[in-house]
Design an enzyme around this catalytic site. Sequence first.
Site, short mmCIF file in Angstrom:
data_model
loop_
_atom_site.label_atom_id
_atom_site.label_comp_id
_atom_site.label_asym_id
_atom_site.label_seq_id
_atom_site.Cartn_x
_atom_site.Cartn_y
_atom_site.Cartn_z
N GLY A 88 0.82 -1.20 0.00
CA GLY A 88 0.00 0.00 0.00
C GLY A 88 0.85 1.25 0.00
CE1 TYR A 117 -9.07 0.77 9.32
CE2 TYR A 117 -9.39 1.77 11.49
CZ TYR A 117 -8.61 1.55 10.38
OH TYR A 117 -7.36 2.12 10.30
#
Length: 253
Positions: free
Chosen positions: A14, A151
């Site tokens: 990422g 999350y």
Amino acid sequence: MKNTLEGKVAVVTGGASGIGLAIAKTFTENGASVIITDLQQENLDKAVAVIGKDGIGIVANVSKLKDMEAVYQQVMAKFGKLDTVVANAGLGDHGPLGTITEEQYDRTFNTNVKGVLFTVQPAVPLMKPGGTIIIIGSTGSVNPPRGMSIYGGSKAAVRNFIRSWVQDTKGTGIRFNVLSPGAIDTESLRNALEKAHGRDQVEAGVKSMGADTPAGRIGTTDEIGQVALFLASEASSFITGVEIFADGGLTAI
């Protein structure tokens, strides 16, 4: 702490934007060769232009084991070694209890949990004593805001990965740590604030988020890069199995 990673080889998932890009840039500025992964070649190319000549971009989906195995094959073919892995790729898909869909759950856990596993597992056999693995967590692992249960749950899961992995790899000399940022001033954060409140309210929103911390502000990506540099360097040689919160003191209150 200049050149503390001189001659080291690091993979940052990422790494095309935000915290991942800042970590990659900090690493190269301190002597490392860095391979970043992300989903789009165009974004990787832009990021590599920022990182400089010691950066390489490879398209890979962290939730696909074969993708990550291919990344490490390329790393070993070019450099012959692997010193540091930063499992940074992650996403947030939010909703209060009663609204969470199967798609939201799968998308979040596939990237944030399975993606971490498949980033780390094929890397460990390639690393030598002194190798370091850094997982980017979140303050959501201990204090998820309303509507962020999936999350927060995903980030809590990777914290527990570390508790087990330091035992699984005892004697290898490889260190595992979690770096958990609080609110960080990124383009994605500003885009989310603009979407929620309008462009003219972005600065006020950033200031408001920081007001709740003892530091009185949110963090910068460069600050997270410096903490990652510490964890990847010999300066943290006796630190393993911990979660370090870089959050301006938010989790302390």
